[in-house]
Scaffold this motif. Structure first.
Motif, mmCIF file in Angstrom:
data_model
loop_
_atom_site.group_PDB
_atom_site.id
_atom_site.type_symbol
_atom_site.label_atom_id
_atom_site.label_comp_id
_atom_site.label_asym_id
_atom_site.label_seq_id
_atom_site.Cartn_x
_atom_site.Cartn_y
_atom_site.Cartn_z
ATOM 1 N N UNK A 47 0.834 -1.206 0.000
ATOM 2 C CA UNK A 47 0.000 0.000 0.000
ATOM 3 C C UNK A 47 0.871 1.260 0.000
ATOM 4 N N UNK A 48 1.992 1.207 0.718
ATOM 5 C CA UNK A 48 2.921 2.341 0.706
ATOM 6 C C UNK A 48 3.525 2.543 -0.686
ATOM 7 N N UNK A 49 3.837 1.442 -1.346
ATOM 8 C CA UNK A 49 4.379 1.521 -2.706
ATOM 9 C C UNK A 49 3.344 2.154 -3.636
ATOM 10 N N UNK A 50 2.118 1.668 -3.572
ATOM 11 C CA UNK A 50 1.058 2.186 -4.446
ATOM 12 C C UNK A 50 0.794 3.665 -4.183
ATOM 13 N N UNK A 51 0.864 4.058 -2.918
ATOM 14 C CA UNK A 51 0.614 5.458 -2.559
ATOM 15 C C UNK A 51 1.691 6.382 -3.115
ATOM 16 N N UNK A 52 2.964 6.001 -2.964
ATOM 17 C CA UNK A 52 4.039 6.897 -3.394
ATOM 18 C C UNK A 52 4.248 6.894 -4.902
ATOM 19 N N UNK A 53 3.846 5.819 -5.564
ATOM 20 C CA UNK A 53 4.024 5.759 -7.014
ATOM 21 C C UNK A 53 2.812 6.265 -7.771
ATOM 22 N N UNK A 54 1.731 6.550 -7.071
ATOM 23 C CA UNK A 54 0.516 7.021 -7.725
ATOM 24 C C UNK A 54 -0.288 5.911 -8.366
ATOM 25 N N UNK A 55 -0.078 4.672 -7.949
ATOM 26 C CA UNK A 55 -0.788 3.531 -8.525
ATOM 27 C C UNK A 55 -1.912 3.045 -7.608
ATOM 28 N N UNK A 56 -2.448 3.941 -6.790
ATOM 29 C CA UNK A 56 -3.451 3.508 -5.827
ATOM 30 C C UNK A 56 -4.884 3.633 -6.335
ATOM 31 N N UNK A 57 -5.106 4.264 -7.444
ATOM 32 C CA UNK A 57 -6.461 4.423 -7.970
ATOM 33 C C UNK A 57 -6.915 3.220 -8.772
ATOM 34 N N UNK A 58 -8.194 3.209 -9.100
ATOM 35 C CA UNK A 58 -8.748 2.103 -9.883
ATOM 36 C C UNK A 58 -8.200 2.097 -11.314
ATOM 37 N N UNK A 59 -7.871 3.266 -11.837
ATOM 38 C CA UNK A 59 -7.339 3.350 -13.199
ATOM 39 C C UNK A 59 -5.999 2.614 -13.325
ATOM 40 N N UNK A 60 -5.229 2.632 -12.252
ATOM 41 C CA UNK A 60 -3.889 2.045 -12.297
ATOM 42 C C UNK A 60 -3.834 0.661 -11.662
ATOM 43 N N UNK A 61 -4.970 0.021 -11.477
ATOM 44 C CA UNK A 61 -5.005 -1.279 -10.800
ATOM 45 C C UNK A 61 -4.187 -2.331 -11.544
ATOM 46 N N UNK A 62 -4.268 -2.356 -12.849
ATOM 47 C CA UNK A 62 -3.504 -3.324 -13.638
ATOM 48 C C UNK A 62 -2.008 -3.093 -13.526
ATOM 49 N N UNK A 63 -1.616 -1.818 -13.581
ATOM 50 C CA UNK A 63 -0.198 -1.484 -13.468
ATOM 51 C C UNK A 63 0.320 -1.782 -12.059
ATOM 52 N N UNK A 64 -0.525 -1.534 -11.053
ATOM 53 C CA UNK A 64 -0.150 -1.838 -9.672
ATOM 54 C C UNK A 64 0.029 -3.336 -9.472
ATOM 55 N N UNK A 65 -0.856 -4.119 -10.055
ATOM 56 C CA UNK A 65 -0.749 -5.582 -9.942
ATOM 57 C C UNK A 65 0.513 -6.090 -10.642
ATOM 58 N N UNK A 66 0.858 -5.495 -11.756
ATOM 59 C CA UNK A 66 2.072 -5.864 -12.482
ATOM 60 C C UNK A 66 3.306 -5.539 -11.635
ATOM 61 N N UNK A 67 3.302 -4.373 -10.982
ATOM 62 C CA UNK A 67 4.414 -3.991 -10.119
ATOM 63 C C UNK A 67 4.506 -4.928 -8.916
ATOM 64 N N UNK A 68 3.364 -5.272 -8.342
ATOM 65 C CA UNK A 68 3.353 -6.186 -7.194
ATOM 66 C C UNK A 68 3.962 -7.533 -7.580
ATOM 67 N N UNK A 69 3.582 -8.040 -8.737
ATOM 68 C CA UNK A 69 4.129 -9.315 -9.226
ATOM 69 C C UNK A 69 5.642 -9.205 -9.425
ATOM 70 N N UNK A 70 6.092 -8.056 -9.943
ATOM 71 C CA UNK A 70 7.516 -7.822 -10.146
ATOM 72 C C UNK A 70 8.273 -7.822 -8.820
ATOM 73 N N UNK A 71 7.702 -7.204 -7.803
ATOM 74 C CA UNK A 71 8.337 -7.158 -6.484
ATOM 75 C C UNK A 71 8.391 -8.547 -5.850
ATOM 76 N N UNK A 72 7.342 -9.315 -6.030
ATOM 77 C CA UNK A 72 7.331 -10.688 -5.509
ATOM 78 C C UNK A 72 8.404 -11.516 -6.207
#
Length: 183
Positions: free
Chosen positions: A39-64
Protein backbone atom coordinates in the motif's frame (compact mmCIF):
# COMPACT_ATOMS: atom_id res chain seq x y z
CA UNK A 1 -8.74 -47.36 30.38
CA UNK A 2 -10.98 -46.04 27.64
CA UNK A 3 -11.63 -42.86 29.59
CA UNK A 4 -7.89 -42.16 29.97
CA UNK A 5 -7.26 -42.94 26.33
CA UNK A 6 -9.97 -40.46 25.30
CA UNK A 7 -8.52 -37.92 27.72
CA UNK A 8 -5.10 -38.27 26.00
CA UNK A 9 -6.69 -37.93 22.56
CA UNK A 10 -8.59 -34.85 23.74
CA UNK A 11 -5.40 -33.19 25.04
CA UNK A 12 -3.53 -34.02 21.84
CA UNK A 13 -6.30 -32.54 19.70
CA UNK A 14 -6.43 -29.42 21.87
CA UNK A 15 -2.69 -28.89 21.41
CA UNK A 16 -2.95 -29.50 17.66
CA UNK A 17 -5.91 -27.10 17.44
CA UNK A 18 -3.92 -24.42 19.29
CA UNK A 19 -1.03 -24.90 16.86
CA UNK A 20 -3.34 -24.58 13.85
CA UNK A 21 -4.89 -21.45 15.33
CA UNK A 22 -1.44 -19.92 15.88
CA UNK A 23 -0.37 -20.83 12.33
CA UNK A 24 -3.48 -19.27 10.82
CA UNK A 25 -2.95 -16.12 12.92
CA UNK A 26 0.65 -15.89 11.71
CA UNK A 27 -0.47 -16.30 8.09
CA UNK A 28 -3.06 -13.55 8.58
CA UNK A 29 -0.46 -11.22 10.09
CA UNK A 30 1.98 -11.97 7.25
CA UNK A 31 -0.72 -11.20 4.70
CA UNK A 32 -1.62 -7.95 6.43
CA UNK A 33 2.05 -6.88 6.60
CA UNK A 34 2.46 -7.75 2.92
CA UNK A 35 -0.55 -5.66 1.89
CA UNK A 36 0.49 -2.78 4.14
CA UNK A 37 3.98 -2.69 2.60
CA UNK A 38 2.56 -2.68 -0.93
CA UNK A 39 0.00 0.00 0.00
CA UNK A 40 2.92 2.34 0.71
CA UNK A 41 4.38 1.52 -2.71
CA UNK A 42 1.06 2.19 -4.45
CA UNK A 43 0.61 5.46 -2.56
CA UNK A 44 4.04 6.90 -3.39
CA UNK A 45 4.02 5.76 -7.01
CA UNK A 46 0.52 7.02 -7.73
CA UNK A 47 -0.79 3.53 -8.53
CA UNK A 48 -3.45 3.51 -5.83
CA UNK A 49 -6.46 4.42 -7.97
CA UNK A 50 -8.75 2.10 -9.88
CA UNK A 51 -7.34 3.35 -13.20
CA UNK A 52 -3.89 2.05 -12.30
CA UNK A 53 -5.00 -1.28 -10.80
CA UNK A 54 -3.50 -3.32 -13.64
CA UNK A 55 -0.20 -1.48 -13.47
CA UNK A 56 -0.15 -1.84 -9.67
CA UNK A 57 -0.75 -5.58 -9.94
CA UNK A 58 2.07 -5.86 -12.48
CA UNK A 59 4.41 -3.99 -10.12
CA UNK A 60 3.35 -6.19 -7.19
CA UNK A 61 4.13 -9.31 -9.23
CA UNK A 62 7.52 -7.82 -10.15
CA UNK A 63 8.34 -7.16 -6.48
CA UNK A 64 7.33 -10.69 -5.51
CA UNK A 65 9.59 -12.06 -8.26
CA UNK A 66 12.49 -10.03 -6.86
CA UNK A 67 12.00 -11.51 -3.38
CA UNK A 68 12.02 -14.99 -4.88
CA UNK A 69 15.27 -14.40 -6.80
CA UNK A 70 17.22 -12.47 -4.17
CA UNK A 71 17.81 -12.96 -0.44
CA UNK A 72 15.83 -9.84 0.45
CA UNK A 73 12.58 -9.73 2.41
CA UNK A 74 9.43 -8.33 0.78
CA UNK A 75 9.35 -5.57 3.39
CA UNK A 76 12.77 -4.34 2.19
CA UNK A 77 11.82 -4.68 -1.47
CA UNK A 78 8.64 -2.69 -0.84
CA UNK A 79 10.69 -0.06 1.01
CA UNK A 80 12.97 0.29 -2.02
CA UNK A 81 9.97 0.66 -4.35
CA UNK A 82 8.42 3.21 -1.96
CA UNK A 83 11.63 5.24 -2.01
CA UNK A 84 11.66 4.97 -5.81
CA UNK A 85 8.24 6.61 -5.87
CA UNK A 86 9.41 9.34 -3.51
CA UNK A 87 12.52 9.96 -5.64
CA UNK A 88 10.40 10.35 -8.79
CA UNK A 89 11.70 7.24 -10.53
CA UNK A 90 9.42 6.56 -13.51
CA UNK A 91 6.79 3.89 -12.79
CA UNK A 92 8.02 1.72 -15.65
CA UNK A 93 11.56 1.78 -14.16
CA UNK A 94 10.60 0.98 -10.55
CA UNK A 95 10.97 -2.78 -11.00
CA UNK A 96 14.45 -2.47 -12.48
CA UNK A 97 15.43 0.15 -9.88
CA UNK A 98 14.20 -2.06 -7.03
CA UNK A 99 16.02 -5.14 -8.31
CA UNK A 100 19.28 -3.24 -8.83
CA UNK A 101 19.17 -1.66 -5.37
CA UNK A 102 18.24 -4.98 -3.73
CA UNK A 103 21.16 -6.75 -5.43
CA UNK A 104 23.51 -3.95 -4.48
CA UNK A 105 22.47 -3.81 -0.83
CA UNK A 106 22.59 -7.61 -0.54
CA UNK A 107 26.22 -7.69 -1.69
CA UNK A 108 27.65 -4.57 -0.01
CA UNK A 109 27.79 -2.83 3.34
CA UNK A 110 25.17 -0.28 2.21
CA UNK A 111 21.67 -0.43 3.69
CA UNK A 112 18.59 -0.70 1.52
CA UNK A 113 17.50 2.84 2.30
CA UNK A 114 20.94 4.39 1.71
CA UNK A 115 21.41 2.53 -1.57
CA UNK A 116 17.95 3.48 -2.87
CA UNK A 117 18.41 7.12 -1.93
CA UNK A 118 21.88 7.27 -3.49
CA UNK A 119 20.82 5.58 -6.72
CA UNK A 120 17.82 7.91 -7.05
CA UNK A 121 19.84 11.03 -6.38
CA UNK A 122 22.67 10.04 -8.70
CA UNK A 123 20.13 9.30 -11.43
CA UNK A 124 18.74 12.82 -11.09
CA UNK A 125 22.06 14.63 -10.65
CA UNK A 126 24.38 12.85 -13.08
CA UNK A 127 23.60 12.87 -16.78
CA UNK A 128 25.35 9.56 -17.52
CA UNK A 129 23.14 7.40 -15.30
CA UNK A 130 19.85 7.78 -17.21
CA UNK A 131 18.08 4.92 -15.44
CA UNK A 132 20.94 2.45 -15.91
CA UNK A 133 20.89 1.40 -12.26
CA UNK A 134 22.48 -2.01 -12.86
CA UNK A 135 25.54 -0.38 -14.45
CA UNK A 136 25.74 2.20 -11.66
CA UNK A 137 25.67 -0.47 -8.99
CA UNK A 138 28.21 -2.60 -10.85
CA UNK A 139 30.63 0.30 -11.22
CA UNK A 140 30.37 1.24 -7.53
CA UNK A 141 30.85 -2.40 -6.54
CA UNK A 142 33.84 -2.88 -8.87
CA UNK A 143 35.55 0.26 -7.61
CA UNK A 144 34.77 -0.67 -4.00
CA UNK A 145 36.33 -4.11 -4.43
CA UNK A 146 39.47 -2.73 -6.07
CA UNK A 147 39.97 0.28 -3.81
CA UNK A 148 40.63 0.90 -0.15
CA UNK A 149 37.30 2.74 0.17
CA UNK A 150 34.05 0.95 0.97
CA UNK A 151 30.96 1.22 -1.18
CA UNK A 152 29.23 3.36 1.45
CA UNK A 153 32.16 5.81 1.44
CA UNK A 154 32.11 6.00 -2.35
CA UNK A 155 28.35 6.64 -2.39
CA UNK A 156 28.61 9.30 0.31
CA UNK A 157 31.21 11.28 -1.59
CA UNK A 158 29.58 10.72 -4.99
CA UNK A 159 26.24 12.11 -3.83
CA UNK A 160 27.97 15.12 -2.26
CA UNK A 161 29.96 16.09 -5.34
CA UNK A 162 27.53 14.90 -8.03
CA UNK A 163 26.17 18.29 -9.00
CA UNK A 164 29.64 19.88 -9.21
CA UNK A 165 30.98 16.88 -11.15
CA UNK A 166 28.07 17.17 -13.57
CA UNK A 167 28.88 20.82 -14.19
CA UNK A 168 32.53 19.86 -14.73
CA UNK A 169 31.42 17.34 -17.37
CA UNK A 170 32.22 14.13 -15.49
CA UNK A 171 30.55 10.97 -16.70
CA UNK A 172 28.95 8.65 -14.16
CA UNK A 173 31.93 6.28 -14.22
CA UNK A 174 34.39 9.16 -13.80
CA UNK A 175 32.38 10.43 -10.85
CA UNK A 176 32.48 7.00 -9.19
CA UNK A 177 36.24 6.66 -9.81
CA UNK A 178 36.95 10.15 -8.49
CA UNK A 179 34.76 9.53 -5.43
CA UNK A 180 36.71 6.35 -4.73
CA UNK A 181 39.99 8.24 -4.97
CA UNK A 182 38.73 10.90 -2.58
CA UNK A 183 37.42 8.29 -0.15
Amino acid sequence: RMRYALYDVSNSLAIAGGGLLAASGAALKFSADFERAFADVARTTGLSGEKAAGEAEKLKRSLIDITQKLPVAFKDVAQIATLAGQLNIANESIGQFTESVAKFSATTDVTVEAAATAFGRLDQLVEGVNGQFEKLGSSILAVGVNAVATESDIIAIATQIASVANIAGFSASELIGFSSALA
